[in-house]
Design a protein around this motif. Structure first.
Motif, PDB file in Angstrom:
ATOM      1  N   UNK A  79       0.865  -1.176   0.000  1.00  0.00           N
ATOM      2  CA  UNK A  79       0.000   0.000   0.000  1.00  0.00           C
ATOM      3  C   UNK A  79       0.901   1.224   0.000  1.00  0.00           C
ATOM      4  N   UNK A  80       0.647   2.140  -0.920  1.00  0.00           N
ATOM      5  CA  UNK A  80       1.474   3.336  -1.027  1.00  0.00           C
ATOM      6  C   UNK A  80       0.626   4.453  -1.599  1.00  0.00           C
ATOM      7  N   UNK A  81       1.116   5.676  -1.452  1.00  0.00           N
ATOM      8  CA  UNK A  81       0.383   6.839  -1.931  1.00  0.00           C
ATOM      9  C   UNK A  81       0.996   7.457  -3.178  1.00  0.00           C
ATOM     10  N   UNK A  82       2.296   7.247  -3.398  1.00  0.00           N
ATOM     11  CA  UNK A  82       2.961   7.851  -4.553  1.00  0.00           C
ATOM     12  C   UNK A  82       4.035   6.891  -5.059  1.00  0.00           C
ATOM     13  N   UNK A  83       4.503   7.121  -6.281  1.00  0.00           N
ATOM     14  CA  UNK A  83       5.590   6.266  -6.798  1.00  0.00           C
ATOM     15  C   UNK A  83       6.852   6.346  -5.942  1.00  0.00           C
ATOM     16  N   UNK A  84       7.095   7.479  -5.269  1.00  0.00           N
ATOM     17  CA  UNK A  84       8.270   7.583  -4.401  1.00  0.00           C
ATOM     18  C   UNK A  84       8.155   6.625  -3.211  1.00  0.00           C
ATOM     19  N   UNK A  85       6.963   6.519  -2.651  1.00  0.00           N
ATOM     20  CA  UNK A  85       6.755   5.575  -1.541  1.00  0.00           C
ATOM     21  C   UNK A  85       6.891   4.136  -2.035  1.00  0.00           C
ATOM     22  N   UNK A  86       6.421   3.891  -3.247  1.00  0.00           N
ATOM     23  CA  UNK A  86       6.553   2.553  -3.819  1.00  0.00           C
ATOM     24  C   UNK A  86       8.023   2.232  -4.085  1.00  0.00           C
ATOM     25  N   UNK A  87       8.815   3.239  -4.459  1.00  0.00           N
ATOM     26  CA  UNK A  87      10.247   3.040  -4.684  1.00  0.00           C
ATOM     27  C   UNK A  87      10.939   2.609  -3.389  1.00  0.00           C
ATOM     28  N   UNK A  88      10.512   3.177  -2.259  1.00  0.00           N
ATOM     29  CA  UNK A  88      11.076   2.775  -0.960  1.00  0.00           C
ATOM     30  C   UNK A  88      10.756   1.308  -0.692  1.00  0.00           C
ATOM     31  N   UNK A  89       9.524   0.884  -1.022  1.00  0.00           N
ATOM     32  CA  UNK A  89       9.150  -0.518  -0.832  1.00  0.00           C
ATOM     33  C   UNK A  89       9.981  -1.431  -1.748  1.00  0.00           C
ATOM     34  N   UNK A  90      10.273  -0.969  -2.964  1.00  0.00           N
ATOM     35  CA  UNK A  90      11.109  -1.756  -3.877  1.00  0.00           C
ATOM     36  C   UNK A  90      12.536  -1.893  -3.361  1.00  0.00           C
ATOM     37  N   UNK A  91      13.081  -0.814  -2.818  1.00  0.00           N
ATOM     38  CA  UNK A  91      14.441  -0.881  -2.255  1.00  0.00           C
ATOM     39  C   UNK A  91      14.487  -1.841  -1.075  1.00  0.00           C
ATOM     40  N   UNK A  92      13.441  -1.833  -0.286  1.00  0.00           N
ATOM     41  CA  UNK A  92      13.377  -2.741   0.864  1.00  0.00           C
ATOM     42  C   UNK A  92      13.294  -4.189   0.369  1.00  0.00           C
ATOM     43  N   UNK A  93      12.521  -4.431  -0.697  1.00  0.00           N
ATOM     44  CA  UNK A  93      12.389  -5.788  -1.234  1.00  0.00           C
ATOM     45  C   UNK A  93      13.683  -6.252  -1.899  1.00  0.00           C
ATOM     46  N   UNK A  94      14.472  -5.318  -2.433  1.00  0.00           N
ATOM     47  CA  UNK A  94      15.737  -5.681  -3.086  1.00  0.00           C
ATOM     48  C   UNK A  94      16.782  -6.125  -2.083  1.00  0.00           C
ATOM     49  N   UNK A  95      16.646  -5.710  -0.856  1.00  0.00           N
ATOM     50  CA  UNK A  95      17.548  -6.113   0.228  1.00  0.00           C
ATOM     51  C   UNK A  95      19.004  -5.839  -0.118  1.00  0.00           C
ATOM     52  N   UNK A  96      19.283  -4.653  -0.620  1.00  0.00           N
ATOM     53  CA  UNK A  96      20.659  -4.252  -0.872  1.00  0.00           C
ATOM     54  C   UNK A  96      21.216  -4.658  -2.228  1.00  0.00           C
ATOM     55  N   UNK A  97      20.471  -5.415  -3.025  1.00  0.00           N
ATOM     56  CA  UNK A  97      20.951  -5.766  -4.362  1.00  0.00           C
ATOM     57  C   UNK A  97      20.923  -4.507  -5.224  1.00  0.00           C
ATOM     58  N   UNK A  98      22.052  -4.139  -5.855  1.00  0.00           N
ATOM     59  CA  UNK A  98      22.096  -2.873  -6.592  1.00  0.00           C
ATOM     60  C   UNK A  98      21.272  -2.874  -7.880  1.00  0.00           C
ATOM     61  N   UNK A  99      21.070  -4.022  -8.495  1.00  0.00           N
ATOM     62  CA  UNK A  99      20.342  -4.057  -9.774  1.00  0.00           C
ATOM     63  C   UNK A  99      19.484  -5.329  -9.850  1.00  0.00           C
ATOM     64  N   UNK A 100      18.377  -5.373  -9.125  1.00  0.00           N
ATOM     65  CA  UNK A 100      17.513  -6.560  -9.203  1.00  0.00           C
ATOM     66  C   UNK A 100      16.678  -6.550 -10.485  1.00  0.00           C
ATOM     67  N   UNK A 101      16.221  -7.728 -10.865  1.00  0.00           N
ATOM     68  CA  UNK A 101      15.319  -7.863 -12.009  1.00  0.00           C
ATOM     69  C   UNK A 101      13.898  -7.721 -11.480  1.00  0.00           C
ATOM     70  N   UNK A 102      13.162  -6.777 -12.050  1.00  0.00           N
ATOM     71  CA  UNK A 102      11.787  -6.540 -11.610  1.00  0.00           C
ATOM     72  C   UNK A 102      10.859  -7.149 -12.647  1.00  0.00           C
ATOM     73  N   UNK A 103      10.053  -8.112 -12.191  1.00  0.00           N
ATOM     74  CA  UNK A 103       9.106  -8.803 -13.062  1.00  0.00           C
ATOM     75  C   UNK A 103       7.716  -8.283 -12.735  1.00  0.00           C
ATOM     76  N   UNK A 104       7.070  -7.690 -13.736  1.00  0.00           N
ATOM     77  CA  UNK A 104       5.733  -7.121 -13.535  1.00  0.00           C
ATOM     78  C   UNK A 104       4.713  -8.121 -14.041  1.00  0.00           C
ATOM     79  N   UNK A 105       3.866  -8.597 -13.116  1.00  0.00           N
ATOM     80  CA  UNK A 105       2.773  -9.509 -13.436  1.00  0.00           C
ATOM     81  C   UNK A 105       1.488  -8.703 -13.364  1.00  0.00           C
TER      82      UNK A 105
END
Length: 139
Positions: A79-105
């Protein structure tokens, strides 16, 4: 002044049989003396490598977008309000990986804006490897 009385004029004719014989001999001569050469090909010796190829395991982040606009990151509702908040959630999901592959389903009925939100959040987070998951017609 007709010197030949009673004879009609005989039209001269060209006999083609000797001409064909001469051309056949020339053709046989050309076929026997012609050398057939291939066009010069570009010969390249490629270098070889002795090292084993490293298997790069990049972290994949699965993002699901439902038809009614709900998002999930790695099967957890986001749950997020803006793409910036969603970006924070993505960084948290990446767990420090500098370039993860993002698969959009994304659901086939999902709005275009919902998918663009995910892409914008990935750009804001600094992730450039995006891919879209699809399914085959048989499934």
């Amino acid at each position: 002044m007709k010197f030949r009385k009673g004879r009609g004029r005989v039209e001269p004719e060209i006999n083609f049989i000797p001409l064909i014989d001469v051309l056949l001999v020339i053709l046989i001569f050309l076929m026997a003396t012609t050398t057939y050469s291939k066009f010069a090909e570009l010969k390249i010796n490629l270098p070889t490598a002795e090292a084993e190829k490293q298997v790069e395991q990049t972290k994949t982040i699965q993002i699901a977008v439902s038809a009614n606009g709900q998002y999930a990151i790695n099967s957890e509702t986001a749950v997020f309000g803006s793409p910036d908040e969603f970006a924070v959630l993505l960084r948290r999901a990446a767990a420090g990986d500098p370039e993860p592959m993002i698969v959009i389903n994304a659901d086939a009925q999902a709005s275009h804006q919902a998918v663009v939100n995910v892409m914008e959040a990935a750009r804001t987070a600094g992730y450039g490897k995006l891919t879209f998951a699809t399914q085959t017609a048989g499934k």
